[in-house]
Write an enzyme that holds these catalytic residues in place. Structure first.
Site, PDB file in Angstrom:
ATOM      1  CG  HIS A 313      -2.040   0.962   1.159  1.00  0.00           C
ATOM      2  ND1 HIS A 313      -1.902   2.302   1.470  1.00  0.00           N
ATOM      3  CD2 HIS A 313      -3.336   0.790   0.789  1.00  0.00           C
ATOM      4  CE1 HIS A 313      -3.065   2.908   1.303  1.00  0.00           C
ATOM      5  NE2 HIS A 313      -3.954   2.027   0.893  1.00  0.00           N
ATOM      6  CG  ASP A 371      -8.032  -3.018  -2.631  1.00  0.00           C
ATOM      7  OD1 ASP A 371      -9.187  -2.590  -2.487  1.00  0.00           O
ATOM      8  OD2 ASP A 371      -7.039  -2.280  -2.733  1.00  0.00           O
TER       9      ASP A 371
END
Length: 436
Positions: A313, A371
């Site tokens: 991320h 996700d």
């Protein structure tokens, strides 16, 4: 903003005089150097592609500590909110800074519930799209079109207009997403049911039909509610910055949120969970769990062009706290639906195990992000892959609105105007066409 805590001195190696810049400290997080007067004092701008080292605003809504893997909404850890609160309580928190009491929650839920229907003419607007149009293309148009139906709340500088627009957007986004799905599926639209919860109503509008009664599964209802909470806000990301920049021009709230929807559509932002599920399906076609090791070796090979989706991320350099919660939710949903042997979930677990143990991924801090599991959960619920990003937009709407309202109420806010480092031609004269 309170007075500067300290000063930072900027010195030059070419003999130019040094200058002092104010340094401000927030309640938590890194300090910032105030460069607003830099150009006036030096004739120079800063250069920061992607704004990765630039604080574009001051905010009290959401805080992320990427190193610790910490996410706070108005100071409350995301783990506590996702465990003890529902989505509309979280919406109240983001919009008004406080978690509601029993009476406050009842009033807020009533306000939202009373605005879930959309104008019937929206159905005619939908008919202008092809049946196979991407849901995000439809959503960008539908959200922007709301400003054509609600002329009574388009003044972004009017607090009452912003408040009713916030309620309308939060209430109508599930209806619009469900309508986009029903349109593409060729099924009749299902009107909202005010007796259901926010998430339960969305499930009903998505999967019910006029032929038979639809009973909301409480496990799926809670799972979807948690998905909404985990995606409600995430500091100054690309779509939130887009909403702020768009809103800084004074445009109406519906147009600003439509801009956020358009930005979220990008595969590097809101489309990441769709890309992650596609990756798992590709590995399944290769041979499933038995091929996970081979796939991860390809990921480590820079020349292979194979990317590991759902890991790492931009902000988190530790385990994404939302991913842990989503993993729990994923297990609950698969068990409730009798899909605990789901091949994609087994693949996901095998991928995660390697990523958490292999030095290559550990050293690069490529931990699973939200996700990684949300796509599996939505797929199990029955939400088509093409609709994942629209569900994300539904959840993020409240965060966009809260950020927009905060910006409008900030006495220091100005229309956004980034600068540039110009590398094109210097001034030159236009020659007559016969001499070019």
């Amino acid at each position: 903003m309170k007075p500067a805590d300290t000063q930072a001195t900027l010195s030059f190696s070419n003999g130019r005089p040094s200058i002092d810049l104010p340094v401000y400290g927030g309640s938590i997080g890194p300090d910032v150097i105030d460069i607003r007067k830099l150009y006036a004092q030096t004739g120079m701008f800063t250069y920061d592609p992607g704004f990765l080292s630039t604080a574009s605003c001051q905010s009290s809504i959401t805080y992320i500590d990427g190193d610790k893997g910490e996410l706070l909404y108005r100071g409350y850890p995301i783990e506590q909110l996702a465990t003890h609160c529902d989505f509309l309580e979280t919406c109240h928190l983001l919009l008004y800074s406080t978690l509601p009491d029993v009476a406050g929650k009842a009033d807020f839920v009533k306000r939202v519930t009373n605005h879930t229907m959309v104008n019937e003419q929206m159905q005619f607007f939908l008919r202008g799209f092809r049946r196979d149009a991407h849901p995000m293309a439809i959503m960008t148009g539908l959200v922007g079109a709301l400003s054509a139906f609600y002329h009574d709340s388009t003044d972004i500088h009017n607090p009452e207009h912003r408040d009713i627009s916030a309620i309308r957007l939060i209430a109508k986004m599930p209806t619009l997403v469900a309508m986009a799905y029903k349109y593409s599926a060729g099924q009749p639209y299902m009107y909202p049911r005010n007796s259901l919860s926010y998430a339960g109503n969305f499930l009903h509008m998505m999967f019910a039909n006029p032929c038979e009664e639809y009973v909301v599964n409480p496990v799926l209802e809670r799972a979807l509610d948690r998905i909404f909470i985990l995606h409600a806000d995430h500091e100054q990301n690309a779509s939130t910055s887009t909403v702020r920049l768009c809103g800084s021009s004074g445009t109406n709230p519906f147009a600003a949120i439509a801009a956020g929807v358009a930005c979220l559509w990008g595969p590097a932002h809101g489309g990441a969970n769709e890309a992650c599920l596609n990756m798992l399906e590709d590995i399944q076609k290769m041979g499933g769990v038995a091929k996970v090791g081979e796939f991860m070796n390809q990921v480590k090979d820079k020349n292979s062009g194979v990317k590991l989706m759902g890991f790492g991320h931009r902000v988190y350099k530790n385990y994404d706290p939302r991913a842990k919660l989503m993993q729990e939710t994923c297990r609950e949903v698969l068990v409730a639906l009798g899909l605990e042997n789901d091949p994609l979930f087994k693949l996901a677990m095998a991928l995660e195990k390697i990523a958490l143990e292999d030095d290559y991924f550990v050293q690069r801090k490529l931990y699973p992000n939200v996700d990684f599991y949300s796509g599996i959960v939505q797929r199990a619920i029955g939400i088509p892959t093409s609709l994942f990003t629209a569900v994300f937009a539904l959840a993020r709407t409240v965060g966009w609105i809260a950020q927009l309202n905060e910006m409008i109420g900030d006495p220091e806010y100005k229309i956004g105007r980034p600068r540039q480092l110009f590398t094109g031609s210097t001034q030159r004269d236009v020659l007559p066409i016969s001499q070019r």
